[in-house]
Design a protein around this motif. Structure first.
Motif, PDB file in Angstrom:
ATOM      1  N   GLY A   1       0.807  -1.216   0.000  1.00 25.31           N
ATOM      2  CA  GLY A   1       0.000   0.000   0.000  1.00 25.31           C
ATOM      3  C   GLY A   1       0.837   1.260   0.000  1.00 25.31           C
ATOM      4  O   GLY A   1       0.473   2.240  -0.617  1.00 25.31           O
TER       5      GLY A   1
ATOM      6  N   VAL B   1     -10.650   4.569   0.401  1.00 22.29           N
ATOM      7  CA  VAL B   1      -9.433   5.241  -0.061  1.00 22.29           C
ATOM      8  C   VAL B   1      -8.689   5.806   1.156  1.00 22.29           C
ATOM      9  O   VAL B   1      -7.477   5.641   1.304  1.00 22.29           O
TER      10      VAL B   1
ATOM     11  N   GLU C   1      -8.671   4.793   4.054  1.00 22.08           N
ATOM     12  CA  GLU C   1      -8.116   3.747   4.915  1.00 22.08           C
ATOM     13  C   GLU C   1      -6.614   3.578   4.692  1.00 22.08           C
ATOM     14  O   GLU C   1      -5.837   3.420   5.633  1.00 22.08           O
ATOM     15  N   VAL C   2      -6.203   3.635   3.423  1.00 23.57           N
ATOM     16  CA  VAL C   2      -4.782   3.472   3.124  1.00 23.57           C
ATOM     17  C   VAL C   2      -3.974   4.555   3.827  1.00 23.57           C
ATOM     18  O   VAL C   2      -2.942   4.285   4.451  1.00 23.57           O
TER      19      VAL C   2
ATOM     20  N   GLN D   1      -4.800   6.270   6.415  1.00 19.62           N
ATOM     21  CA  GLN D   1      -4.831   6.091   7.870  1.00 19.62           C
ATOM     22  C   GLN D   1      -3.931   4.967   8.339  1.00 19.62           C
ATOM     23  O   GLN D   1      -3.359   5.018   9.429  1.00 19.62           O
ATOM     24  N   ILE D   2      -3.802   3.935   7.510  1.00 17.08           N
ATOM     25  CA  ILE D   2      -2.943   2.816   7.902  1.00 17.08           C
ATOM     26  C   ILE D   2      -1.479   3.254   7.936  1.00 17.08           C
ATOM     27  O   ILE D   2      -0.742   2.913   8.852  1.00 17.08           O
ATOM     28  N   HIS D   3      -1.079   4.020   6.930  1.00 14.61           N
ATOM     29  CA  HIS D   3       0.351   4.279   6.793  1.00 14.61           C
ATOM     30  C   HIS D   3       0.810   5.609   7.367  1.00 14.61           C
ATOM     31  O   HIS D   3       2.001   5.829   7.516  1.00 14.61           O
TER      32      HIS D   3
END
Ligand code: SF4
Lengths: 388, 324, 380
Positions: free
Chosen positions: A99, A123, A125-126, A128-130
């Motif tokens: 990602g 969209v 989410e990516v 927020q994850i990284h």
């Protein structure tokens, strides 16, 4: 089986896959989906993995960040991403790459989005994850990205659910998902196969634009040679888990070396006898017969083809072109951006590794004469004459 | 067709279903020889009175000799106005008897529902994500055990073990114990375990199968390709989507399993709840009480189904309101 | 796996792996479509013979003489039904399997992977045989009352081999109770299953095929039936009409097909979209013909799994009813035996526990077999 040009280049390739093997333990035995595949990918470049379904191209692509389920899958070999071996990397490390550095776009946009979340959420989410950003900032980024992939009224669409969008729109959303982490490598697995022809072209253009803009490398998995001709710099032809041929795209189309590549091209509409498909089936993936994997369908097969191991990749001599009149001795060129025309491609005189042209066929080895492959054959009759 | 219209339709359907269920019980009563009258007449005959005369008087007193339509209207009105009649076996109005009994049923029923849902989903999802591990196999084994063991036999064996052999837990329920006490918890332990075993097992199997199906889906692969952690994939993606079908089975199956189980549980452990009330009513041929104890679970089931339909609205954006 | 059996034709077996869809059911069912085949004729003849025997039993013999004089077996109503169900089962399950050897062998290879299921199948085979012929060999429990032999423990708890599993409070051998209980479980499980599955399949396919108002009406009814808890309906009806095994079986058969109907409907909806059904319609095949020849055969893997898994539910349900005292007072259901032994639990635990163990194992075995069948014929 490894590449011969390991130390000569000035820069390491972005991705180098060496002798990749991915197998699955099943009740019926071990399925060797990928069986010793090697290729490289430079920054900003587009490489296509081509083959029929079942050739192992998707498993190869998904092995890179270990998206295949392990167990039952087992991955071995080396996958170097910026010099780091991903086969040895921890799951945590891979997660931080997925990602963010290496992004994926999958085949069927209908199923690739979660049906119960809004597309904006997916969209964001990516992001927020990284990154540690606020929910609002992530959402704003998501809307910008949706805008960037040419989705009309991005702010409103961000609140839509996947089932409210068309297939083409969903694929755009998935491209936005892939871009959200600003990756250096985009792995696109048949991203246009499930779409209408006009939409296909739009998505291909979109990916090409973004590739230039973000300076991404793209590993493009497809069975469609039309797409290959359009996007590829270099091509890796896979068959039954093995590399049959690696070539710059112009070489593959002008002077395909491996009988399988020639068969693929011959089946292309408007080329050769276009009867659609190569006769015969893939060999059994759990227990392939000895010799060349393609032997049961190959019209050139001789006795030696049915013995020993699969032939090693051997350099293709420049003058073994298919038919008279084909561009012989194309001047070698360095890596070229996706959208470059073939005229631009032939500009560089440097015969670096990216111009390498290798094929895994006995006739390109030392003991045989590749000219033998130039005789006329009828592909459709291949099975009857030479099968088993 | 918007969401509102859908909700209206579902509520309307619940009303219709209730009406049909009540009518059905009336219909059954009508086509059956009147048990109460027979009992009364037989008793009278035993004490030397004329059988038929007593029987007729009995029917007359209860208005059972009137035309069917009249009785039907009466019956429906009574149900609607909560005038559910007098239970001769309990010696009090039906509603009073139910009012006393439900507390005892709820004491083990509510914990069983919670345990079924939480434990069932929890173990099921865990097994799905850890397939082919010893824990998964153990889970599958427990699930087979749970759906296969006859609950009445399971209860007997547990009582034999924990009550008779080891003397750890009481062998039957004592309604004299205070509601919030260790002793009450102890005596409710076995009923809850027995009642929830089957439904926990059912939930486990179902949620495991669902989660495995979704774990293979393309959107989960997308989520993993985003770099999402396993926990995030599980909670935000798999579980969130699986909740839609899981909410269906929770209401429909769990309620059915638990209703049937409650009769058994209350009989074996001698809990004076609704199940026992119903059984006594049947044994004593106490028609008003039989009807009431039949209708209550039906009402609960209808209400449960309605809640489940409404849960769909909240859980699944894909719902096609026009189609349902 | 691969070594122990030569796969004569790997390719075909793999092709058949798509499940029951792989079979050409038209060919399996009968050879030509013009007239009834030998199998259909034979089935009709056998059923007619049974009907004649039934009439003979009820009209001529009435209740005076046992139906089958030699062994002294007076066939009851439920037993007649069981025989009919077995005949139907033989013609519609056993015969197609025997005719289609290669497919059967393929399914067997798949099924065999599940060890527990194979053991379970063996156990069920024994239960089936003992339940079928056992009552002809061992005397009925009510004729075996022997107060002198009451409370004999089983042989492993210090009892004698004469009553290997012990005796109950009235000196009846537990083994006899178990054998007669097997018969009851067989009857309940198989007959109710055939009822429920047939109705469910017909309703499900009809709803899917006709769509529109038919679908709406049928599915609303299914909704209603699902809302009304069967167990409570059973209690209510038993209250009103009195308990009999036939009533219990009929009620289970008539009121628990809604799950099958739903499953079959959604499966048939998917199948209906597929080419061969469309093709059948295009060639002008009638609706019922299309349903019977194309839709029903192709939902059969769903149906078979549902059928196998519904049997244990019925068996458990009947046992629960009997346990509560709402069973047929004339038959020796396991539930009844377990209930009767409850008061003797501290001093004679075997009376309740041994029949319970059989009930548990039977239900467990059906669940194992059902799941393995699903994996074998319906791989997803
Ligand atoms: S090695 Fe033989 S069989 Fe294989 S591609 Fe070359 S000629 Fe054909």
């Amino acid at each position: 089986m490894s590449r011969h040009h390991t130390t000569t280049d000035q820069t390491e390739p972005l991705l180098r896959v060496t002798d990749l093997r991915t197998q699955f333990r099943t009740d019926d035995g071990v399925v060797r989906a990928v069986d010793g595949v090697s290729f490289g990918l430079n920054a900003g470049e587009t490489v296509c993995l081509v083959g029929e379904s079942g050739s192992g191209k998707t498993v190869t692509a998904e092995s890179i960040t270990r998206l295949v389920d392990c167990p039952p899958g087992e991955i071995s070999g080396r996958i170097e991403f910026r010099g780091e071996d991903l086969t040895a990397a921890s799951e945590d490390r891979l997660r931080s790459l997925r990602g963010a550095e290496i992004a994926h776009v999958f085949q069927n946009p209908q199923d690739a989005l979660n049906p119960v979340h809004t597309v904006g959420w997916q969209v964001a989410e990516v992001v927020q994850i990284h990154e540690s950003v606020s929910r609002r900032a992530a959402r704003k980024r998501a809307v910008d990205l949706l805008d960037r992939v040419d989705i009309p009224d991005p702010a409103a669409t961000a609140d839509a659910y996947p089932h409210e969008l068309s297939g083409g729109m969903k694929q755009r959303v998935l491209v936005a998902v892939a871009l959200a982490g600003e990756p250096d490598l985009l792995i696109a697995d048949e991203p246009t196969t499930a779409l209408d022809v006009t939409i296909q072209a739009q998505i291909l253009d979109l990916i090409a634009d973004l590739q230039a803009e973000f300076d991404m490398a793209v590993l493009f998995v497809t069975h469609d040679l039309g797409v290959v001709a359009r996007v590829a710099d270099r091509v890796v032809v896979l068959y039954a888990g093995k590399v049959m041929e690696r070539a710059p795209v112009d070489r593959l189309f002008d002077a395909p070396a491996h009988p399988y590549s020639r068969a693929l091209l011959a089946c292309l509409p408007g080329r050769g006898e276009s009867n659609g498909a190569i006769p015969g089936n893939l060999p059994d993936a759990t227990d392939p017969p000895p010799g060349c994997r393609f032997a049961s369908r190959c019209p050139f097969a001789v006795e030696d083809c049915h013995e020993g191991d699969h032939p090693p990749l051997a350099p293709v001599a420049e003058d073994t072109d298919v038919e008279a009149g084909a561009t012989v001795g194309d001047p070698p060129a360095g890596s070229a951006p996706l959208a470059a025309s073939s005229a631009e491609r032939s500009a560089s005189p440097d015969a670096g590794p990216d111009r390498e042209h290798v094929a895994a066929c006995l006739f390109h080895g030392e003991d045989y004469d590749a000219a033998h492959l130039d005789r006329e054959v009828a592909w459709s009759a291949a099975e009857g004459d030479h099968g088993e | 067709m918007g969401m509102k219209w859908y909700v209206v339709r579902r509520v309307a359907w619940a009303v219709v279903a209730t009406y049909l269920a009540v009518s059905l019980t009336f219909g059954l009563l009508m086509v059956t020889p009147n048990a109460g009258a027979d009992v009364a007449a037989a008793q009278a005959a035993a004490s030397g009175q004329d059988y038929d005369a007593v029987r007729e008087r009995y029917l007359e007193r209860r208005g059972l000799d009137r035309p069917v339509e009249e009785q039907y209207v009466d019956y429906m009105t009574n149900i609607l106005t909560l005038d559910w009649g007098y239970s001769f076996s309990q010696g009090e109005p039906v509603l009073a008897a139910i009012g006393e009994a439900w507390v005892y049923s709820a004491q083990y029923f509510v914990p069983s529902i919670l345990i079924s849902a939480l434990l069932g989903y929890g173990i099921g999802l865990y097994s799905a994500l850890n397939r082919y591990t010893p824990t998964d196999y153990l889970g599958s084994f427990v699930a087979y055990f749970g759906i296969s063991i006859p609950n009445f036999w399971f209860a007997i064996v547990l009582i034999l073990l924990f009550g008779v052999v080891f003397r750890l837990l009481p062998t039957f329920y004592d309604s004299g114990v205070a509601l919030l006490s260790v002793q009450n918890a102890k005596q409710l332990l076995l009923p809850v375990v027995v009642l929830s075993t089957a439904s926990v097992a059912g939930q486990m199997r179902y949620s495991r199968a669902q989660a495995i199906e979704y774990a293979r889906s393309a959107f989960v692969k997308t989520a993993r390709a985003k770099g999402a952690s396993e926990w995030r994939v599980l909670t935000r993606h798999i579980l969130r989507v699986a909740l839609v079908p899981l909410s269906t089975i929770l209401i429909a199956d769990v309620l059915a399993v638990l209703f049937a189980g409650s009769f058994i549980i209350e009989t074996i452990f001698q809990i004076p709840g609704l199940g026992r009330l119903a059984l006594e009513a049947i044994q004593q041929r106490d028609t008003p009480l039989v009807l009431a104890t039949t209708l209550i679970p039906v009402f609960i089931a209808i209400l449960g189904n309605l809640l489940q339909d409404l849960a769909y609205v909240a859980l699944d954006p894909r719902i096609d309101y026009g189609d349902r | 796996m691969a070594g122990d059996e030569p796969a004569p034709d790997g390719g075909t077996a793999r092709g058949a792996g798509t499940g029951f869809e792989g079979i050409d059911w038209t060919a399996v069912d009968d050879a030509g479509s013009a007239g009834p085949s030998a199998a259909v004729t034979a089935e009709v003849l056998v059923l007619l013979g049974l009907a004649a025997a039934l009439v003979y039993d009820y009209v001529v013999l009435a209740n005076e003489a046992p139906t089958v004089g030699v062994v002294g077996w007076d066939v009851t109503g439920v037993e007649w039904l069981l025989v009919v169900v077995l005949v139907v089962g033989a013609f519609h399950a056993a015969l197609p399997l025997a005719r289609n050897r290669r497919l059967t062998a393929y399914y067997w290879r798949q099924f065999r992977k599940n060890r527990a299921a194979v053991v379970s199948l063996g156990f069920l085979g024994v239960v089936f045989l003992v339940g079928l012929v056992g009552p002809l060999i061992w005397t009925a429990p009510n004729e075996a009352i022997d107060y002198a032999a009451a409370y004999q423990p089983p042989v492993f708890a210090g009892g004698s081999w004469e009553h290997a599993l012990g005796t109950d409070a009235q000196g009846r051998p537990i083994w006899h109770l178990i054998v007669y209980g097997m018969r009851v479980s067989l009857e309940v499980g198989l007959i109710s299953m055939v009822f429920a599955i047939s109705i469910g399949t017909v309703v499900g396919t009809a709803a899917a095929y006709f769509g529109g108002y038919v679908d709406e009406a049928l599915m609303r009814y299914v909704d209603l039936q699902q809302t009304f808890p069967v167990f409570i309906l059973l209690l209510l009806l038993i209250y009103l009409y009195g308990a009999s095994l036939l009533l219990i079986i009929a009620l289970y058969g008539l009121f628990s097909w809604e799950g099958t109907a739903r499953l079959v409907r959604s499966e048939a909806l998917q199948r209906g979209e597929e080419a061969y059904v469309r093709a059948a319609e295009a060639t002008g095949a009638g609706r019922w013909w299309t349903i019977r020849r194309h839709l029903i055969p192709n939902v059969s893997s769903t149906v078979i799994t549902a059928a196998t898994l519904s049997i244990p539910v019925f068996i458990l349900g009947e046992a629960s009813l009997s346990f509560l005292g709402f069973g047929d007072p004339d038959v020796f259901s396991w539930g009844r035996t377990i209930s009767a032994g409850r008061s003797d639990l501290p001093n004679a635990p075997w009376i309740s526990t041994i029949p319970g163990l059989f009930l548990f194992l039977t239900v467990l075995a059906f669940n194992f077999v059902g799941d393995a069948l699903r994996d074998a014929i319906d791989p997803r």
